[in-house]
Enzyme design. Structure first.
Site, PDB file in Angstrom:
ATOM      1  N   HIS B  90       1.805  -3.378   3.948  1.00 20.00           N
ATOM      2  CA  HIS B  90       1.173  -4.087   2.830  1.00 20.00           C
ATOM      3  C   HIS B  90       1.560  -5.566   2.769  1.00 20.00           C
ATOM      4  O   HIS B  90       0.922  -6.347   2.068  1.00 20.00           O
ATOM      5  CB  HIS B  90       1.400  -3.342   1.494  1.00 20.00           C
ATOM      6  N   ASP B 123       3.094   2.617   5.824  1.00 22.63           N
ATOM      7  CA  ASP B 123       3.406   1.281   5.301  1.00 22.63           C
ATOM      8  C   ASP B 123       4.376   0.497   6.198  1.00 22.63           C
ATOM      9  O   ASP B 123       5.326  -0.093   5.722  1.00 22.63           O
ATOM     10  CB  ASP B 123       3.956   1.369   3.870  1.00 22.63           C
ATOM     11  N   GLY B 203       8.554  -9.041  -3.297  1.00 18.45           N
ATOM     12  CA  GLY B 203       9.068 -10.021  -2.342  1.00 18.45           C
ATOM     13  C   GLY B 203      10.109  -9.399  -1.423  1.00 18.45           C
ATOM     14  O   GLY B 203      10.310  -9.844  -0.305  1.00 18.45           O
ATOM     15  N   ASN B 204      10.799  -8.354  -1.907  1.00 16.66           N
ATOM     16  CA  ASN B 204      11.723  -7.606  -1.050  1.00 16.66           C
ATOM     17  C   ASN B 204      10.964  -6.734  -0.046  1.00 16.66           C
ATOM     18  O   ASN B 204      11.537  -6.260   0.930  1.00 16.66           O
ATOM     19  CB  ASN B 204      12.615  -6.673  -1.888  1.00 16.66           C
ATOM     20  N   SER B 205       9.682  -6.516  -0.305  1.00 12.80           N
ATOM     21  CA  SER B 205       8.891  -5.620   0.535  1.00 12.80           C
ATOM     22  C   SER B 205       9.007  -5.983   2.008  1.00 12.80           C
ATOM     23  O   SER B 205       8.808  -7.138   2.379  1.00 12.80           O
ATOM     24  CB  SER B 205       7.419  -5.695   0.145  1.00 12.80           C
ATOM     25  N   ILE B 265      -2.943  24.868   6.512  1.00  8.98           N
ATOM     26  CA  ILE B 265      -1.881  25.676   5.940  1.00  8.98           C
ATOM     27  C   ILE B 265      -2.119  25.868   4.467  1.00  8.98           C
ATOM     28  O   ILE B 265      -2.769  25.060   3.806  1.00  8.98           O
ATOM     29  CB  ILE B 265      -0.497  25.013   6.136  1.00  8.98           C
TER      30      ILE B 265
END
Lengths: 400, 595
Positions: B90, B123, B203-205, B265
């Site tokens: 992202h 991600d 912002g840490n992403s 399943i």
């Protein structure tokens, strides 16, 4: 006095909003959290119950006796027909509400075997199989451990600056046998929750332990808090949100307060009492009125509405629509029969435009207006009904 | 200030103070003495010092990720000296049009950033920074080793705070392991992830989560928020490093990663039951049947559906897994390959960039130096000698040892000219001296083994691998042509795992066994045969060859291990040949080769 305390609490709350600051100022981690985490996970249960409006529908409880008494906060959650509890190993139980205290916002539950049929039968204790033994926190443990109430009380060995650890069902991250979420932080202060100007909907005004971790999350109320040795310190209480700043207060109820409640609830507790609590409409309603355990802003709105009904001095007999959003216009949802509003002609679906000439934008505005009224006032109410604007004059009642 | 400076400062301060006025000197010297004591003994200060040094060590590997206009802002971490780094999908999603962006490092400079492979489901994304000098990088750690309460430190650029790209460090503890957080519409699911109370904010992403040793154990990318707003309330989630490792070859090669799953399943509260096993699937071929109940996934006991959903999401499509299943009173161990789950393709990332052929070259080159040594020369003929031992299970022979010797020669020039060379172009002869230790059961004739067939298969496969290298060395490698392409990642499945009706009792474990990850190059020999060469991600050595006969779908797996120096070449001295379900398996060892 009040303003000084508020200032202090305000500072604490504000500093919590930036956990980055928190991490930078935290002491290092030379110590292990293993012991505390093991103790916590074995003695905490995930609770699942009623989900209405902003309520999360899930929460946390603390096992406080070998045979499955569970301490938690009093909230809408436990109004469910069947409250379910899940222990560390993933076993499901029914949690029967034995006692609740609207003032301290606490409740005592009992774990029962999880069988569909026992939903009703659980009330009649004689027929229900015993559960346990469970590992538990000795909350009032006076006889077995004379030192066990030291923590959280005056002169306790827990000092501001010491680590505390909590485990809880916040955000419902864990399911079944998965270990619940851990939160760690520092015990900052023991102080009175006396900031009534900002948190007026919360009826408890006793001592709380201030913790510098974000504890006010959905599902977290009822989490056990321990020190690094796993010694029981307290329980994360219900959400307290400032109406003024919207900040959340991160605190725990101290062990001695819980112990006092536990003693009271267990001495009073018998089948009769259970029946009373279960059937007594007033007690139920009172508990309902004070329900506010989910961390949402709409909940904040509804909390202040409850407070307007329970705390404010005047009563118009109007209930406004409260949806899950913050800025809803004040639309009349219900008018109590023979109330001032009913007598004057306020009807369901009326939109309240202004009170005493001051425009009311939304439900929050409405609540604030109503709370500022006194019983001596005559209230000038401007409402819109269909395409008409109607002016009404009310003489409010004083609340009991 | 580096730790060394700090210590020097203390020492000189103490010396200088001796000449000061007594009162002040006494007071400050006590302080200085206290400091030096803490630096040497106090566990709290030791702990703090170790942390400071760790953060200083890993800081140059942390990247502030922006688009070309320097807008947006996420984080990333470099994982090798060539500038390869990982971040969240992202974070790079807005850059997929041009596949370009900028990466800021703690030296205060920005570097051109190229977006390589993407994994929208998990991600994740790979990028590469451009610079002629090598980069500082951080090593990936073992996320399965994390326990509740372990220290976790997040580095990144929350709220785009840093103007000079020096990362912000936040510290907390691991507050949950093996967590499952649902994705949106099939994308951005966080499976088997790490939960931390270190403050992770917008912002840490894409930024790294470090353990105490300074290894990357996760990529931070998600937080739980409530209506208060998008900032941390103590609940952050990181993609676990062991999941990331399984996707790295795919992402490095610039490919679109797909995640794995199992066939249809039914998920009950406690059981995961296969409801429909299609007869033409690899599951059916390997003896999985409808009604089987899943009890183990790569040796991890599966107790409920949530656990299963969390575990399976951490695996790529087509990944080899050993399933333990329960079937009326018995358990079976079944090797399968996971089916693919396609990511939801949004507008903006339907256009995938070109495959990163540099990666194919790099993998082959690494193999070249690992196998051929410095001389990088390929012999034209081999004389070989080896021993085979086998323990067949159906024909009464308990154990047989056979000694082989033979020659392989003459294929190289033909192979050089034409990749699509039939096996017979390689001249192959073998002398077999069987040292019969076999014991026949009464009435059972010893089976005649097609020894030369599997021997030939191994040698020609190896020969082909060597040929690719030779071609590479002669700049004639047709990399980029349809015949030879990088196809992502695979895992090494030990032969012992793959057979047997009575699996060992499953030990209690919280995560599946982690298997070595391979970087796989596909070679289409012809319309009827394809081989996949799997190179060990760490050593660069050829570890596995899978050859598939396209018309029948039959597969042979050759595993190569125990590399030793033989005649200047690094040679796999243990070679195992088997079918995927392990019904046929042979082990060759004691190679002696003359070139």
């Amino acid at each position: 006095m009040n303003s000084r305390l508020f200032h202090r609490l305000g500072l604490v709350v504000c500093s919590l909003l930036s956990t980055a600051t928190l991490a930078a100022s935290s002491p290092p981690h030379p110590t292990s959290f293993d012991r505390a985490i093991d103790v916590l996970l074995a003695r905490t249960v995930k609770l699942y119950g009623l989900k209405v409006g902003g309520e999360a529908g899930y929460g946390t409880g603390i096992i406080v006796s070998e045979d499955g008494l569970v301490l938690t906060v009093s909230s809408l959650l436990i109004d469910a027909h069947k409250v379910r509890a899940v222990t560390e190993d993933g076993t499901r139980y029914l949690a029967e509400v034995l006692h609740r205290d609207p003032q301290r916002q606490l409740a005592l539950l009992r774990l029962r075997p999880f069988e569909e049929d026992h939903g009703e039968a659980a009330v009649g204790t004689s027929r229900v199989a015993k559960v346990g033994p469970f590992p538990f926190f000795n909350v009032d443990g006076d006889a077995s451990n004379p030192q066990s109430t030291r923590i959280g009380a005056e002169g306790s060995t827990l000092q501001p600056g010491d680590w505390v650890v909590a485990a809880g069902n916040a955000f419902k991250v864990a399911e079944g046998a998965e270990p619940m979420s851990i939160v760690h932080g520092i015990y900052s202060a023991r102080t009175r929750l006396d900031a009534r100007r900002t948190v007026k909907e919360f009826p408890y005004h006793g001592d709380v332990l201030v913790i510098d971790a974000v504890t006010s999350n959905p599902g977290a109320p009822g989490s056990a808090v321990v020190d690094l040795d796993g010694e029981f310190v307290g329980m994360i209480g219900r959400l307290v949100i400032s109406n003024l700043t919207h900040t959340h207060f991160n605190y725990a109820l101290p062990r001695d307060v819980l112990a006092a409640y536990f003693k009271e609830a267990t001495t009073k507790q018998d089948d009769k009492l259970v029946a009373t609590v279960k059937t007594d409409g007033d007690a139920h309603a009172a508990a309902n009125a004070n329900s506010n355990s989910a961390a949402t802003t709409d909940e904040l709105a509804s909390a202040s509405s409850h407070s307007s009904q329970t705390k404010s001095t005047v009563d118009l007999g109007i209930r406004v629509v409260r949806s899950g959003y913050q800025n809803v216009p004040p639309i009349v949802d219900r008018v109590r029969r023979a109330s001032p509003a009913d007598v004057t002609g306020v009807r369901k679906d009326d939109l309240i435009l202004s009170i005493n000439g001051r425009t009311v934008k939304d439900v929050r505005d409405y609540d604030e207006r109503i709370e500022s009224l006194t019983a001596d006032d005559t209230i000038d109410l401007l409402i819109r009904r269909d395409r008409q604007v109607i002016r009404l004059k009310l003489k409010p009642e004083t609340k009991p | 200030m580096t730790p060394n400076h700090r210590i020097q400062f203390n020492v000189s301060a103490r010396r200088g103070l001796l000449s000061c006025a007594l009162g002040i000197a006494l007071a400050v010297a006590t302080l200085a003495h206290g400091q030096s004591l803490t630096a040497e003994k106090d566990p709290i200060h030791q702990d703090e010092q170790a942390r400071i040094e760790m953060i200083q060590r890993v800081t140059p590997a942390v990247v502030a990720v922006f688009d070309e206009q320097q807008r947006g802002g996420g984080s990333g971490v470099l994982i090798d000296a060539d500038g390869f780094g990982i971040t969240n999908f992202h974070v790079v999603a807005p850059m997929l049009g041009s596949r370009r962006g900028l990466g800021g490092l703690s030296d205060g400079k920005t570097y051109e950033l190229q977006v390589l492979g993407i994994d929208p489901t998990g991600d994740l994304a790979m990028f590469r920074l451009a610079r002629s000098e090598p980069f500082s990088f951080a090593a990936l750690g073992d996320s399965d080793a994390l326990k509740l309460g372990d220290t976790a430190i997040a580095l990144g650029n929350p709220f785009s705070l840093s103007e000079d790209y020096t990362p912000t460090a936040t510290m907390g503890i691991v507050t949950g392991i093996h967590r499952y957080q649902w994705g949106t519409g099939g994308n951005l699911a966080y499976t088997d992830c790490i939960q931390v109370d270190a403050s992770i904010n917008p912002g840490n992403s894409g930024g790294p989560l470090f353990n105490e040793a300074g290894e990357v154990v996760g990529i931070n990318g998600r937080i739980s928020v409530n209506t208060r707003g998008r900032y941390n309330v103590g609940f952050g989630y990181a993609i676990s490093s062991n999941q990331i490792k399984r996707f790295i070859p795919t992402l490095r090669a610039g490919l679109l990663a797909r995640h794995g799953s199992l066939p249809r399943i039914q998920e009950g509260h406690s059981d995961v039951v296969f409801t429909q096993v299609s007869p033409d699937s690899n599951f059916y071929k390997n003896a999985l049947r409808s009604g089987d109940r899943l009890i183990g996934f790569d040796e991890m006991p599966i107790a409920n559906r949530n656990q299963f959903a969390s575990v399976v999401g951490a695996y790529p499509a087509d990944w080899p897994i050993v399933l333990d299943v329960g079937r009326v009173g018995q358990t079976k161990r079944i090797p399968v390959r996971l089916v693919a789950v396609n990511p939801r393709m949004d507008k903006g990332f339907t256009q995938l960039g070109e495959q990163n052929y540099d990666e194919t070259r790099r993998v082959l080159s690494a193999f070249g130096s690992a196998v051929l040594g410095k001389e990088n020369k390929l012999p034209r003929s081999w004389h070989w000698q080896m021993t085979r031992e086998f323990e067949p299970n159906s024909n009464g022979i308990r154990r047989t040892t056979e000694h082989f010797s033979g020659n392989l020669q003459g294929g190289a020039p033909a192979l050089l000219r034409n990749l699509d060379v039939p096996e017979r172009m390689v001249k192959f002869d073998a002398n077999i001296a069987t040292e019969t230790q076999s014991e026949s059961r009464e009435g059972v004739e010893p089976r005649e083994f097609l020894v030369t067939d599997s021997m030939q298969l191994i040698l020609t496969s190896l020969y082909r691998a060597q040929t690719v290298l030779l071609l590479y060395a002669h700049d004639g490698l047709p990399v980029g042509q349809p015949e030879i392409t990088h196809v992502g990642a695979d895992a090494l499945m030990p032969i012992d795992m793959c057979a047997g009706d009575a699996p060992p009792a499953l030990q209690k474990r919280e995560s599946p066994v982690f298997r070595p990850v391979l970087s796989v190059i596909q070679w289409k020999f012809s319309d009827t045969a394809t081989a996949w060469y799997g190179f060990d991600m760490d050593s660069g050595r050829l570890a596995q060859i899978r050859i598939r006969d396209i018309p029948t779908g039959d597969e042979i797996i050759i595993q190569l291990a125990d590399y030793k120096d033989i005649g200047g070449m690094n040679w796999p001295c243990t070679v195992e040949v088997r079918t995927p379900n392990g019904e046929f398996r042979e082990t060759y060892s004691d190679w002696k080769i003359e070139f």
